[in-house]
Scaffold this motif. Structure first.
Motif, PDB file in Angstrom:
ATOM      1  N   TYR A  80     -26.875  27.920  -9.977  1.00 57.60           N
ATOM      2  CA  TYR A  80     -27.072  29.084  -9.115  1.00 57.60           C
ATOM      3  C   TYR A  80     -26.856  28.704  -7.650  1.00 57.60           C
ATOM      4  CZ  TYR A  80     -29.431  33.112  -6.982  1.00 57.60           C
ATOM      5  OH  TYR A  80     -29.731  34.227  -6.233  1.00 57.60           O
ATOM      6  N   GLN A  84     -23.845  29.898  -5.144  1.00 61.40           N
ATOM      7  CA  GLN A  84     -24.103  30.541  -3.856  1.00 61.40           C
ATOM      8  C   GLN A  84     -23.382  29.803  -2.733  1.00 61.40           C
ATOM      9  OE1 GLN A  84     -25.306  33.351  -3.115  1.00 61.40           O
ATOM     10  NE2 GLN A  84     -27.383  33.736  -3.812  1.00 61.40           N
ATOM     11  N   GLN A  88     -20.397  31.158  -0.279  1.00 61.44           N
ATOM     12  CA  GLN A  88     -20.494  31.082   1.173  1.00 61.44           C
ATOM     13  C   GLN A  88     -19.257  30.412   1.769  1.00 61.44           C
ATOM     14  OE1 GLN A  88     -22.491  32.497   3.099  1.00 61.44           O
ATOM     15  NE2 GLN A  88     -22.245  31.481   5.078  1.00 61.44           N
ATOM     16  N   GLN A 192     -22.031  38.074  -4.213  1.00 61.49           N
ATOM     17  CA  GLN A 192     -23.210  37.615  -3.488  1.00 61.49           C
ATOM     18  C   GLN A 192     -24.373  38.592  -3.663  1.00 61.49           C
ATOM     19  OE1 GLN A 192     -21.270  37.117   0.381  1.00 61.49           O
ATOM     20  NE2 GLN A 192     -21.630  34.913   0.273  1.00 61.49           N
ATOM     21  N   LYS A 196     -28.349  38.385  -5.972  1.00 62.22           N
ATOM     22  CA  LYS A 196     -29.663  38.686  -5.419  1.00 62.22           C
ATOM     23  C   LYS A 196     -30.415  39.718  -6.266  1.00 62.22           C
ATOM     24  CE  LYS A 196     -27.886  37.959  -0.726  1.00 62.22           C
ATOM     25  NZ  LYS A 196     -27.617  38.618   0.575  1.00 62.22           N
ATOM     26  N   VAL A 237     -30.186  27.906   0.020  1.00 58.68           N
ATOM     27  CA  VAL A 237     -30.555  29.020  -0.845  1.00 58.68           C
ATOM     28  C   VAL A 237     -32.045  28.967  -1.121  1.00 58.68           C
ATOM     29  CG1 VAL A 237     -30.206  30.098  -3.077  1.00 58.68           C
ATOM     30  CG2 VAL A 237     -28.286  29.021  -1.901  1.00 58.68           C
TER      31      VAL A 237
END
Length: 243
Positions: A80, A84, A88, A192, A196, A237
């Motif tokens: 995870y 992320q 980015q 992204q 979340k 993160v």
């Protein structure tokens, strides 16, 4: 000739795909707190107790979001965070690529519009160009009727069909590059935001991994090495806290 190596690679890949799907199914079973008849191999006993509401803080399965349960597993938590960070990096590379692409597109369009000033213009406003064979075309690639073309009084300095294409085609390519980058930026943003979502699952994570393995616009690919080398570009993160 039989391609034995190709067949072997296909078999190996199929086995890997089945194994990965089995991992996802087993993890989902553990996260769901039900027994699928297979050995528990992802979550610790303490974590399984927490899901059942038997842990120290007594937070049960029904109180944990799908994302929280996913991140209880160290391996998927690692994936995870890596995903992320990758998103980015891609977002930063796309931003840099877009800035350069928009500048290039502006230069190409200015050159195109400047070139059109040399084009012959019909009474209806169309720009026309004569090619090396003497055939006349407009800017939309439509051939001009021979009778109409015969009435044109060329001065000799007009933009030719070949010169026109040398200006138009790069402009179109630049515009497409800008569009491709913007579309990819939208996809990055969607991924992204998806990560979340409290309902984000192990299967969703694997799908994003597969999406990131697909080809990306060359302009973004070109910027990635520079982005990866920048110090401090790794995103921190913050994982959910299980209160």
């Amino acid at each position: 000739m039989v391609d034995y190596l190709g067949e072997f690679n296909e078999i190996v890949q199929a086995q890997k795909d089945r194994a990965r799907q089995q991992d996802i199914d087993d993890l989902n079973a553990e996260l769901g707190g039900y027994d699928n008849g297979r050995t528990k191999r992802f979550l610790s006993a303490e974590t399984r107790d927490a899901i059942r509401g038997e842990g120290r803080k007594g937070k049960g399965h029904h109180q944990l979001s799908t994302l929280e349960m996913l991140l209880l597993n160290p391996e998927y938590s690692r994936i995870y965070v890596e995903t992320q960070n990758r998103l980015q990096e891609l977002a930063q590379a796309a931003e840099t690529a877009l800035e350069k692409a928009e500048q290039a597109a502006a230069r190409d369009r200015a050159a195109y519009e400047h070139g059109l000033e040399r084009a012959y213009v019909l009474d209806d406003g169309r720009h026309v160009f004569r090619d090396e064979r003497g055939i006349v075309w407009d800017e939309h690639d439509h051939r001009i009727n021979d009778d109409v073309a015969a009435q044109i009084e060329w001065k000799g300095h007009e933009l030719t069909r070949e010169e026109f294409l040398e200006l138009r085609d790069p402009m179109r390519a630049s515009d497409k590059t800008v569009l491709d980058i913007r579309e990819y930026q939208t996809e990055i943003g969607d991924m992204q935001n998806q990560m979340k979502d409290p309902d984000f699952s192990a299967d969703d994570l694997m799908k994003i991994q597969e999406k990131l393995a697909e080809p990306m616009p060359e302009a973004i690919q070109h910027e990635l090495p520079q982005i990866a080398e920048q110090p401090g570009n790794t995103m921190a993160v913050e994982l959910p806290k299980f209160d």
